[in-house]
Design a protein around this motif. Structure first.
Motif, PDB file in Angstrom:
ATOM      1  N   ALA A   1       0.848  -1.194   0.000  1.00 10.42           N
ATOM      2  CA  ALA A   1       0.000   0.000   0.000  1.00 10.42           C
ATOM      3  C   ALA A   1       0.880   1.239   0.000  1.00 10.42           C
ATOM      4  O   ALA A   1       2.035   1.191   0.417  1.00 10.42           O
ATOM      5  N   VAL A   2       0.325   2.316  -0.474  1.00  8.41           N
ATOM      6  CA  VAL A   2       1.028   3.591  -0.463  1.00  8.41           C
ATOM      7  C   VAL A   2       0.017   4.694  -0.187  1.00  8.41           C
ATOM      8  O   VAL A   2      -1.152   4.586  -0.559  1.00  8.41           O
ATOM      9  N   ILE A   3       0.491   5.724   0.479  1.00  9.27           N
ATOM     10  CA  ILE A   3      -0.337   6.908   0.708  1.00  9.27           C
ATOM     11  C   ILE A   3       0.522   8.122   0.412  1.00  9.27           C
ATOM     12  O   ILE A   3       1.661   8.223   0.892  1.00  9.27           O
ATOM     13  N   ASP A   4      -0.006   9.018  -0.397  1.00  4.55           N
ATOM     14  CA  ASP A   4       0.791  10.197  -0.707  1.00  4.55           C
ATOM     15  C   ASP A   4       0.497  11.309   0.295  1.00  4.55           C
ATOM     16  O   ASP A   4      -0.315  11.143   1.211  1.00  4.55           O
TER      17      ASP A   4
ATOM     18  N   THR B   1      -4.524   7.025  -1.741  1.00  2.00           N
ATOM     19  CA  THR B   1      -4.003   5.696  -1.439  1.00  2.00           C
ATOM     20  C   THR B   1      -4.088   4.766  -2.645  1.00  2.00           C
ATOM     21  O   THR B   1      -4.862   4.975  -3.571  1.00  2.00           O
ATOM     22  N   LYS B   2      -3.263   3.745  -2.585  1.00  2.00           N
ATOM     23  CA  LYS B   2      -3.259   2.700  -3.604  1.00  2.00           C
ATOM     24  C   LYS B   2      -2.908   1.410  -2.901  1.00  2.00           C
ATOM     25  O   LYS B   2      -2.084   1.404  -1.969  1.00  2.00           O
ATOM     26  N   TYR B   3      -3.523   0.310  -3.354  1.00  2.00           N
ATOM     27  CA  TYR B   3      -3.299  -0.980  -2.710  1.00  2.00           C
ATOM     28  C   TYR B   3      -2.994  -2.065  -3.734  1.00  2.00           C
ATOM     29  O   TYR B   3      -3.488  -2.026  -4.867  1.00  2.00           O
ATOM     30  N   ALA B   4      -2.230  -3.044  -3.292  1.00  2.00           N
ATOM     31  CA  ALA B   4      -2.058  -4.243  -4.097  1.00  2.00           C
ATOM     32  C   ALA B   4      -3.395  -4.967  -4.163  1.00  2.00           C
ATOM     33  O   ALA B   4      -4.173  -4.941  -3.199  1.00  2.00           O
TER      34      ALA B   4
ATOM     35  N   GLY C   1      -9.496  -4.031   0.239  1.00  2.00           N
ATOM     36  CA  GLY C   1     -10.654  -4.359   1.052  1.00  2.00           C
ATOM     37  C   GLY C   1     -10.306  -4.924   2.412  1.00  2.00           C
ATOM     38  O   GLY C   1     -11.183  -5.052   3.279  1.00  2.00           O
ATOM     39  N   ARG C   2      -9.063  -5.280   2.632  1.00  2.00           N
ATOM     40  CA  ARG C   2      -8.643  -5.844   3.918  1.00  2.00           C
ATOM     41  C   ARG C   2      -7.639  -4.943   4.639  1.00  2.00           C
ATOM     42  O   ARG C   2      -7.599  -4.909   5.859  1.00  2.00           O
ATOM     43  N   PHE C   3      -6.823  -4.235   3.898  1.00  2.00           N
ATOM     44  CA  PHE C   3      -5.795  -3.373   4.481  1.00  2.00           C
ATOM     45  C   PHE C   3      -6.162  -1.919   4.243  1.00  2.00           C
ATOM     46  O   PHE C   3      -6.700  -1.561   3.201  1.00  2.00           O
ATOM     47  N   THR C   4      -5.840  -1.085   5.212  1.00  2.00           N
ATOM     48  CA  THR C   4      -6.076   0.346   5.098  1.00  2.00           C
ATOM     49  C   THR C   4      -4.841   1.094   5.573  1.00  2.00           C
ATOM     50  O   THR C   4      -4.360   0.859   6.693  1.00  2.00           O
ATOM     51  N   VAL C   5      -4.348   1.964   4.729  1.00  2.00           N
ATOM     52  CA  VAL C   5      -3.183   2.772   5.086  1.00  2.00           C
ATOM     53  C   VAL C   5      -3.654   4.161   5.472  1.00  2.00           C
ATOM     54  O   VAL C   5      -4.606   4.693   4.879  1.00  2.00           O
ATOM     55  N   SER C   6      -3.036   4.738   6.474  1.00  2.00           N
ATOM     56  CA  SER C   6      -3.422   6.072   6.919  1.00  2.00           C
ATOM     57  C   SER C   6      -2.185   6.800   7.441  1.00  2.00           C
ATOM     58  O   SER C   6      -1.133   6.187   7.661  1.00  2.00           O
ATOM     59  N   ARG C   7      -2.344   8.101   7.631  1.00  2.00           N
ATOM     60  CA  ARG C   7      -1.214   8.881   8.103  1.00  2.00           C
ATOM     61  C   ARG C   7      -1.660   9.882   9.146  1.00  2.00           C
ATOM     62  O   ARG C   7      -2.766  10.426   9.079  1.00  2.00           O
ATOM     63  N   GLU C   8      -0.807  10.101  10.108  1.00  2.00           N
ATOM     64  CA  GLU C   8      -1.037  11.089  11.153  1.00  2.00           C
ATOM     65  C   GLU C   8       0.197  11.972  11.172  1.00  2.00           C
ATOM     66  O   GLU C   8       1.150  11.767  11.939  1.00  2.00           O
TER      67      GLU C   8
END
Length: 124
Positions: free
Chosen positions: A49-52, A57-60, A65-72
């Motif tokens: 996964a990547v988050i700009d 976001t973009k996922y493999a 649907g199972r993984f979620t990337v986030s940023r703080e």
């Protein structure tokens, strides 16, 4: 010199959940992209996964649907929430940062700074 520290890995059963964290320090850029990658024994490192910097976001396909990337950003900490884990998710998970990494989602060699990794093991 950027320094990344991952945490949150562990051992779970199929269907379980984990949340990985990546704390970044020393990054010279205020805005950067964060990627999550994994590597299983005997396999190449693959993008998860990547988050700009804008939160896009973009996922493999294997984790959609199972993984979620986030940023703080206030804490310079980035997360990978993983649910419905499967044995095939077993791998060492790494976070990486790059100034414009989003476009290099599938090219781990284009990412400059890496953490040491955190192990995720999913048993049947």
């Amino acid at each position: 010199q950027a320094h990344l520290v991952e945490s949150g890995g562990g051992s779970v059963r199929t269907g379980g959940s984990l949340r990985l964290s990546c704390e970044v320090s020393g990054m010279e850029y205020k805005y950067y992209d964060v990627g999550w990658f994994r590597q299983a024994p005997g396999k190449e490192r693959e993008a998860v996964a990547v988050i700009d910097s804008a939160g896009t976001t973009k996922y493999a396909n294997s984790v959609k649907g199972r993984f979620t990337v986030s940023r703080e950003d206030a804490k310079s900490t980035y997360y990978l929430q993983m649910i419905s884990l499967k044995p095939e998710d077993t791998a060492m998970y790494y976070c990486a940062v790059e100034r414009w990494g989003y476009g290099y989602f599938a090219e781990p060699d284009k990412w400059s700074w890496w953490g040491q990794g955190t192990q995720v093991t999913v048993s049947p």
